[in-house]
Design an enzyme around this catalytic site. Structure first.
Site, PDB file in Angstrom:
ATOM      1  N   ARG A 188      46.533 -39.251-113.093  1.00 49.37           N
ATOM      2  CA  ARG A 188      45.141 -39.685-113.190  1.00 49.37           C
ATOM      3  C   ARG A 188      44.656 -39.129-114.523  1.00 49.37           C
ATOM      4  NH1 ARG A 188      40.866 -37.965-108.549  1.00 49.37           N
ATOM      5  NH2 ARG A 188      41.076 -36.049-109.732  1.00 49.37           N
ATOM      6  N   MET A 202      23.558 -51.454 -88.833  1.00 51.35           N
ATOM      7  CA  MET A 202      23.046 -50.824 -90.059  1.00 51.35           C
ATOM      8  C   MET A 202      22.193 -49.589 -89.763  1.00 51.35           C
ATOM      9  SD  MET A 202      20.805 -52.449 -93.155  1.00 51.35           S
ATOM     10  CE  MET A 202      21.882 -53.830 -93.440  1.00 51.35           C
ATOM     11  N   TYR A 222      26.571 -56.098 -81.557  1.00 51.25           N
ATOM     12  CA  TYR A 222      27.129 -57.218 -82.323  1.00 51.25           C
ATOM     13  C   TYR A 222      28.550 -57.511 -81.879  1.00 51.25           C
ATOM     14  CZ  TYR A 222      23.282 -57.080 -85.690  1.00 51.25           C
ATOM     15  OH  TYR A 222      22.056 -57.139 -86.287  1.00 51.25           O
ATOM     16  N   LYS A 243      30.141 -31.577-107.430  1.00 52.40           N
ATOM     17  CA  LYS A 243      29.881 -32.956-107.877  1.00 52.40           C
ATOM     18  C   LYS A 243      29.411 -33.799-106.688  1.00 52.40           C
ATOM     19  CE  LYS A 243      34.840 -33.648-107.521  1.00 52.40           C
ATOM     20  NZ  LYS A 243      35.620 -34.833-107.286  1.00 52.40           N
TER      21      LYS A 243
HETATM   22  C1  PLP Z   1      39.667 -31.710-110.944  1.00 55.83           C
HETATM   23  C2  PLP Z   1      39.200 -31.327-109.593  1.00 55.83           C
HETATM   24  N1  PLP Z   1      39.293 -30.049-109.193  1.00 55.83           N
HETATM   25  C3  PLP Z   1      38.888 -29.650-107.961  1.00 55.83           C
HETATM   26  C4  PLP Z   1      38.377 -30.559-107.060  1.00 55.83           C
HETATM   27  C5  PLP Z   1      37.951 -30.072-105.694  1.00 55.83           C
HETATM   28  O1  PLP Z   1      38.768 -30.649-104.714  1.00 55.83           O
HETATM   29  P1  PLP Z   1      38.577 -30.303-103.168  1.00 55.83           P
HETATM   30  O2  PLP Z   1      37.274 -30.871-102.764  1.00 55.83           O
HETATM   31  O3  PLP Z   1      39.725 -30.991-102.507  1.00 55.83           O
HETATM   32  O4  PLP Z   1      38.623 -28.824-103.053  1.00 55.83           O
HETATM   33  C6  PLP Z   1      38.270 -31.891-107.427  1.00 55.83           C
HETATM   34  C7  PLP Z   1      37.745 -32.861-106.454  1.00 55.83           C
HETATM   35  O5  PLP Z   1      38.110 -33.966-106.346  1.00 55.83           O
HETATM   36  C8  PLP Z   1      38.697 -32.297-108.719  1.00 55.83           C
HETATM   37  O6  PLP Z   1      38.617 -33.573-109.109  1.00 55.83           O
END
Ligand code: PLP
Length: 358
Positions: free
Chosen positions: A130, A303, A255, A35
């Site tokens: 969560r 920046m 700065y 992701k």
């Molecule tokens: C549901 C879930 N599984 C696995 C992961 C992977 O986590 P990591 O990058 O700590 O291995 C994430 C990342 O946030 C996640 O949200």
């Protein structure tokens, strides 16, 4: 001409790190978490490099659609699932696995009238608070999904660890125990471990591990680096020197004049700043490499630029290479100096940074 600032992505390192996951969890399948543009490494090239994984996980529908558009045919899991019939239709069209964690998603699947059967990863909240059904809701969620015609059987049973990066924290053991009790006797594969689980908690390496950070060669633990765990950092953020200048002892730099030269000093100005994702609050003294030699950031990050004390280096010229992290500067160290975590640094590399995939 080389772009001024670039994130050099080492695809051999990605493959090596996947191999490390396989060594640690030889009996588990690997759902590579790619992701957020593969944590800043470029989702499509990273997926191609990690094609040996058993599947991919992304957070959002658009991320999965981009992988399908690039021709990737692996299982792809949407970690947040989808909301609304349009999302469900697209998930069916692109053959995406759904995480189901919310009663609304159950209702949506019940109402589905298409002929696609969804592969579902049903998530129970064992303490993260969560995503996921609360333990008390979980049996009902399981029975609704089991009875739902739109859902392929068996389900995959999932939870997420909140504190696995702390090897002494009792929470992980409690989460594992609770997950074991809640899923006892339920058919289907299990998935628990993120990177910290995969590396540090053997009991969490179930049928599927879900590593993200470690695939990029970075440690989830604050007391070590990826290299210390047998991983290879996959991103090197590097830029070039765009000016060199001398300042007298007592002159203030940048700065706010946040750094005062303690002696006559030579400074290199490098093209990197918070506009590129190098955090503004990175303090003076944070290491960088100039021509592969260690030097220190001085003054405030702006920046587009940083200033580096190169007084001790033989000859620094415009066009010389500066490494901000990766190689000899562990991103974990920069993150700690900047008061953040390496996840935020690698994910936060901005759009104007050229991804140089090798
Ligand atoms: C549901 C879930 N599984 C696995 C992961 C992977 O986590 P990591 O990058 O700590 O291995 C994430 C990342 O946030 C996640 O949200």
């Amino acid at each position: 001409m080389n772009p001024t600032i670039r994130a050099v992505i080492d695809t051999a390192a990605l493959r090596h790190n996947l191999g490390r996951v396989r060594e640690l969890a030889p009996r588990s399948k690997v759902l590579a978490v790619i992701k957020a543009n593969a944590y800043g490494h470029g989702s499509v090239p990273s997926a191609v490099a990690l094609a040996g994984a058993d599947g991919f996980a992304v957070a959002r529908l658009e991320e999965a659609v981009a992988l399908r558009a690039a021709g990737l045919r692996h299982r792809i899991v949407l970690l947040e699932g989808v909301f609304g019939t349009d999302g469900l239709r697209q998930a069916a069209h692109h053959r995406l696995d759904l995480c189901v964690h919310e009663p609304e998603q159950l209702a949506m699947l019940d109402a589905w009238r298409g002929d696609h059967e969804f592969s579902v990863w049903v998530k129970v909240d064992t303490g993260m608070n969560r995503l996921g059904f609360k333990p008390a809701q979980f049996p009902r969620a399981l029975s609704r999904l089991s009875a739902c015609a739109a859902v392929a059987k068996p389900l995959t049973l999932v939870t997420h660890l909140a504190n696995a990066d702390d090897r002494d924290d009792a929470t992980t053991r409690e989460q594992l125990d609770l997950f074991g009790r809640l899923t006892a006797g339920v058919p289907g594969e299990r998935s628990i471990a993120n990177s910290a689980g995969t590396l540090g908690w053997e009991a969490s390496r179930a049928d599927w591990v879900r590593p993200g950070l470690m695939l990029y060669g970075v440690s989830p633990f604050s007391d070590t680096t990826g290299q210390g765990l047998g991983l290879r950092p996959a991103m090197r953020l590097e830029t070039t020197v765009i000016a060199v200048k001398d300042v007298e002892a007592g002159e203030r730099v940048g700065y706010g004049g946040a750094w005062t030269a303690p002696r006559r000093s030579r400074l290199a100005v490098a093209a990197a700043g918070y506009g590129d994702g190098y955090p503004r609050n990175t303090p003076s003294g944070t290491p960088v490499l100039v021509n592969e030699q260690r030097a220190e950031l001085v003054g405030r990050v702006s920046m587009d630029m940083i200033t580096i004390d190169v007084t001790h280096l033989p000859r620094v010229l415009v066009g010389d290479v500066v490494v901000l992290w990766g190689g000899g500067v562990p991103v974990e160290q920069v993150a700690r100096a900047a008061g953040t975590i390496p996840y935020e640094l690698i994910c936060g590399v901005s759009q104007r940074v050229h991804l140089d995939v090798r």
